[in-house]
Design a protein around this motif. Structure first.
Motif, short mmCIF file in Angstrom:
data_model
loop_
_atom_site.label_atom_id
_atom_site.label_comp_id
_atom_site.label_asym_id
_atom_site.label_seq_id
_atom_site.Cartn_x
_atom_site.Cartn_y
_atom_site.Cartn_z
N HIS A 4 8.14 -7.98 18.31
CA HIS A 4 9.62 -7.81 18.60
C HIS A 4 9.22 -7.63 20.25
O HIS A 4 8.77 -6.97 20.84
CB HIS A 4 10.00 -6.39 18.10
CG HIS A 4 10.00 -6.52 16.59
ND1 HIS A 4 10.99 -6.79 15.78
CD2 HIS A 4 9.16 -6.24 15.55
CE1 HIS A 4 10.65 -6.59 14.57
NE2 HIS A 4 9.38 -6.28 14.31
N TYR A 6 11.73 -6.76 23.86
CA TYR A 6 12.82 -5.97 24.15
C TYR A 6 12.99 -6.21 25.61
O TYR A 6 12.02 -6.56 26.45
CB TYR A 6 12.80 -4.63 23.73
CG TYR A 6 12.82 -4.39 22.29
CD1 TYR A 6 14.08 -4.46 21.47
CD2 TYR A 6 11.64 -4.21 21.63
CE1 TYR A 6 13.99 -4.32 19.87
CE2 TYR A 6 11.64 -4.20 20.32
CZ TYR A 6 12.71 -3.93 19.31
OH TYR A 6 12.79 -4.07 18.14
N ILE A 12 12.62 -0.14 23.72
CA ILE A 12 11.17 -0.06 23.16
C ILE A 12 11.16 1.36 22.58
O ILE A 12 10.70 1.56 21.47
CB ILE A 12 10.25 -0.30 24.41
CG1 ILE A 12 10.41 -2.03 24.38
CG2 ILE A 12 8.99 0.20 23.95
CD1 ILE A 12 9.28 -2.37 25.51
N ALA A 15 13.26 1.52 19.47
CA ALA A 15 12.59 0.57 18.36
C ALA A 15 11.38 1.33 17.63
O ALA A 15 11.37 1.42 16.50
CB ALA A 15 12.33 -0.94 18.91
N ALA A 16 10.66 1.78 18.69
CA ALA A 16 9.37 2.59 18.19
C ALA A 16 9.74 3.81 17.74
O ALA A 16 9.10 4.22 16.42
CB ALA A 16 8.24 2.77 19.27
N ARG A 19 11.03 3.67 14.20
CA ARG A 19 10.11 3.46 12.98
C ARG A 19 9.33 4.86 12.74
O ARG A 19 8.98 4.89 11.43
CB ARG A 19 9.02 2.29 13.58
CG ARG A 19 9.63 0.98 13.40
CD ARG A 19 8.81 -0.07 13.93
NE ARG A 19 9.49 -1.37 13.67
CZ ARG A 19 10.38 -1.98 14.19
NH1 ARG A 19 11.01 -1.54 15.15
NH2 ARG A 19 10.46 -3.06 13.80
N ILE A 194 1.73 0.58 15.14
CA ILE A 194 2.81 -0.03 16.07
C ILE A 194 1.76 -0.07 17.18
O ILE A 194 1.27 0.97 17.93
CB ILE A 194 3.88 0.89 16.14
CG1 ILE A 194 4.60 0.98 15.11
CG2 ILE A 194 4.78 0.56 17.37
CD1 ILE A 194 5.71 2.09 15.02
N ILE A 196 2.26 -1.18 21.34
CA ILE A 196 3.41 -1.30 22.32
C ILE A 196 2.56 -1.88 23.47
O ILE A 196 1.55 -1.39 24.11
CB ILE A 196 4.07 -0.19 22.55
CG1 ILE A 196 4.60 0.87 21.51
CG2 ILE A 196 5.16 -0.19 23.72
CD1 ILE A 196 5.12 1.95 21.57
N THR A 230 2.96 -3.91 13.74
CA THR A 230 4.24 -4.23 14.46
C THR A 230 3.91 -4.23 16.01
O THR A 230 3.34 -3.19 16.48
CB THR A 230 5.37 -3.01 14.16
OG1 THR A 230 5.46 -3.22 12.75
CG2 THR A 230 6.58 -3.60 14.70
N ILE A 232 5.39 -4.38 19.64
CA ILE A 232 6.50 -3.94 20.33
C ILE A 232 6.16 -4.31 21.84
O ILE A 232 5.66 -3.69 22.44
CB ILE A 232 7.30 -2.48 20.12
CG1 ILE A 232 7.32 -2.42 18.57
CG2 ILE A 232 8.28 -2.22 21.13
CD1 ILE A 232 8.18 -1.20 18.37
#
Ligand code: PGA
Length: 241
Positions: A4, A6, A12, A15-16, A19, A194, A196, A230, A232
């Motif tokens: 994903h 952003y 960000i 979004a994180a 989750r 996740i 990032i 995921t 990000i």
């Protein structure tokens, strides 16, 4: 891997954060694996906001941090103990007894590492692991090398990591040269991850992680073999995708 992208750090964080909040809502005593550095700050800011708005209750959540500088005083402002207290734990209703960060100065390093892995196991394993990525492709302090370290261990920081982290210290000489870190095996056991990445300095590592060869020369590339990751990114970190 689900990727994903952003436009802003604020997006960000949301979004994180959503989750993580969903995980806590689903399993109030979930085990979170937490990261430090600049990257997770938008996420932690969002978690504090969600807590203040009464949306997330951290009362039963348990956490394990990825790493800590070896030998650093836990009250040092650049220790990861201080980082977590200042940026998250002091701002939410987490029980300090439920938070764990490797002890930077254990009497017996091997015993501390073994006990750390055992504690994660006895907590039932990590439900959701948060990761950043180094410009050299490291995850936690698993630096590029010839193997994927299996479990928590004492690691040497590479010159490029010392260089990247010196911005937090008075000089490169002041950056600790070793750290206690979860291994690649510990991270891969997490049920979901996740990761990032923000900024152009991460773009090459992001490209290698997502579509390069799986090799210990880019430790994050191993995440291609994890079933639930995921990714990000901001536009700069994604610019080579
Ligand atoms: P950073 O570090 O968030 O400070 O860029 C990430 C990492 O090195 O894993």
């Amino acid at each position: 891997m689900q990727i994903h992208i952003y436009d802003s750090l604020g997006q960000i964080g949301v979004a994180a954060g959503l989750r993580v909040a969903a995980m806590v809502a689903e399993k109030p005593d979930c085990v979170l694996g937490l990261a430090t550095g600049s990257t997770p700050l938008p996420l932690y800011n969002e978690l504090v906001r969600l807590y203040n708005d009464g949306i997330v209750d951290f009362g039963r959540v348990r956490t394990f941090n990825l790493d800590e500088y070896a030998g650093i005083d836990i009250s040092h402002e650049q220790s990861y103990h201080r980082f977590m207290a200042d940026n998250l734990f002091s701002k939410i209703n987490i029980n300090p007894a439920n938070t764990r960060i490797p002890n930077p100065s254990p009497q017996d390093i091997a015993a501390e590492c073994a006990e750390y892995d055992a504690a994660i196991e006895s907590a039932g394993g990590i439900d959701l692991q948060i990761l950043g990525i180094g410009g050299n492709g490291h995850i936690a302090f698993n630096e590029p090398g010839s193997v994927f370290p299996r479990s928590t261990h004492l690691a040497d920081l590479t010159e490029d990591t010392i260089e990247a982290n010196k911005r937090f210290f008075a000089s490169a000489d002041d950056v600790p040269k070793k750290a206690l870190t979860m291994g690649i095996g510990s991270i891969m056991k997490a049920r979901s991850i996740i990761i990032i990445a923000t900024g152009r300095s991460k773009a090459k590592a992001v490209k290698q992680m997502t579509s390069g060869d799986v090799t210990p020369l880019c430790p994050a590339s191993v995440l291609q073999f994890h079933p639930c990751v995921t990714v990000i990114l901001d536009r700069e970190a994604a610019e080579l995708l």
